[in-house]
Design a protein around this motif. Structure first.
Motif, PDB file in Angstrom:
ATOM      1  N   ALA A  14       1.056  -1.231  -0.036  1.00 10.41           N
ATOM      2  CA  ALA A  14      -0.129  -0.075  -0.109  1.00 10.41           C
ATOM      3  C   ALA A  14       0.781   1.205   0.002  1.00 10.41           C
ATOM      4  O   ALA A  14       0.391   2.291  -0.582  1.00 10.41           O
ATOM      5  N   GLN A  15       2.087   1.083   0.644  1.00 13.53           N
ATOM      6  CA  GLN A  15       2.781   2.361   0.688  1.00 13.53           C
ATOM      7  C   GLN A  15       3.259   2.868  -0.675  1.00 13.53           C
ATOM      8  O   GLN A  15       3.149   4.152  -0.850  1.00 13.53           O
ATOM      9  N   GLN A  18       0.112   4.444  -2.337  1.00 12.83           N
ATOM     10  CA  GLN A  18      -0.500   5.682  -1.680  1.00 12.83           C
ATOM     11  C   GLN A  18       0.433   7.085  -2.052  1.00 12.83           C
ATOM     12  O   GLN A  18      -0.154   7.970  -2.498  1.00 12.83           O
ATOM     13  N   ALA A  21      -0.933   8.353  -5.440  1.00 11.99           N
ATOM     14  CA  ALA A  21      -2.300   8.640  -5.685  1.00 11.99           C
ATOM     15  C   ALA A  21      -2.345  10.098  -6.380  1.00 11.99           C
ATOM     16  O   ALA A  21      -1.510  10.821  -6.413  1.00 11.99           O
ATOM     17  N   LYS A  29      -3.688  11.622   0.087  1.00 10.71           N
ATOM     18  CA  LYS A  29      -3.483  10.314  -0.546  1.00 10.71           C
ATOM     19  C   LYS A  29      -3.885   9.352   0.407  1.00 10.71           C
ATOM     20  O   LYS A  29      -3.466   9.066   1.603  1.00 10.71           O
ATOM     21  N   VAL A  30      -4.392   8.078  -0.330  1.00 10.46           N
ATOM     22  CA  VAL A  30      -5.019   6.953   0.297  1.00 10.46           C
ATOM     23  C   VAL A  30      -4.298   5.994  -0.729  1.00 10.46           C
ATOM     24  O   VAL A  30      -4.362   5.776  -1.828  1.00 10.46           O
ATOM     25  N   GLY A  31      -3.919   4.743   0.085  1.00 10.61           N
ATOM     26  CA  GLY A  31      -3.317   3.486  -0.535  1.00 10.61           C
ATOM     27  C   GLY A  31      -3.998   2.381   0.000  1.00 10.61           C
ATOM     28  O   GLY A  31      -4.469   2.388   1.188  1.00 10.61           O
ATOM     29  N   CYS A  45      -4.712   3.041  -5.446  1.00 10.37           N
ATOM     30  CA  CYS A  45      -4.805   4.365  -4.932  1.00 10.37           C
ATOM     31  C   CYS A  45      -5.948   5.172  -5.157  1.00 10.37           C
ATOM     32  O   CYS A  45      -6.520   5.007  -6.181  1.00 10.37           O
ATOM     33  N   ALA A  58      -9.252   4.337  -3.034  1.00 11.63           N
ATOM     34  CA  ALA A  58      -8.008   3.374  -3.256  1.00 11.63           C
ATOM     35  C   ALA A  58      -8.647   2.023  -3.062  1.00 11.63           C
ATOM     36  O   ALA A  58      -8.103   1.006  -3.629  1.00 11.63           O
ATOM     37  N   GLY A  81      -3.733   5.780   5.201  1.00  6.44           N
ATOM     38  CA  GLY A  81      -3.911   7.202   5.143  1.00  6.44           C
ATOM     39  C   GLY A  81      -3.033   7.760   6.112  1.00  6.44           C
ATOM     40  O   GLY A  81      -2.693   7.410   7.223  1.00  6.44           O
TER      41      GLY A  81
END
Length: 136
Positions: A14-15, A18, A21, A29-31, A45, A58, A81
């Motif tokens: 996820a990093q 994100q 994004a 920004k969200v992953g 994302c 995301a 997040g």
């Protein structure tokens, strides 16, 4: 597959998404990353659009990647997040997740330094309406 999902692997997936994004309007920004029934990890994302609310969350991106990649069910999900408060899935995403996940599916909520909280889907979306309601 073990009973306990590898949330460290989901966090690692996820990093980077994100960071990529597309959030020029909210700058939030969200992953997300999920473990699917095929054993693969799929990530997504958020992607905003000048015409609110046609952006993509995301979680929705990760679910789309799973379907495109051949997965059909979510075994675990992590949402990443920033900020001081928990970044849980929005209502629409909770319903999207329900389409592909069982009520007991674990969902981890993470911040920049790791997991902050864990929930089951049933805790985030109690008494949910899902695919089973439409089967006769």
């Amino acid at each position: 597959m073990t009973d306990e999902p590898d949330f460290d692997a989901l966090f690692a997936a996820a990093q980077p998404v994100q960071a990529r994004a597309y959030a020029p309007y909210s700058r939030f920004k969200v992953g997300a990353a999920l473990l699917a029934d095929d054993g693969a990890v799929y990530s997504g994302c958020n992607v905003e659009n000048a015409s609110y609310p046609v952006g993509v969350c995301a979680e929705a991106g990760a679910i789309s990647a799973m379907i495109a990649g051949g997965g059909r069910a979510i075994r675990a999900l992590l949402v990443l997040g920033d900020g001081d408060t928990l970044v849980t899935p929005c209502g629409a995403c909770r319903q999207r997740i329900r389409e592909f996940a069982a009520p007991e599916t674990p969902i981890a909520i993470a911040g920049p330094n790791g997991i902050r909280a864990r929930f089951s889907l049933a805790e985030l979306l109690p008494a949910s309406f899902g695919p089973d309601n439409l089967r006769q």
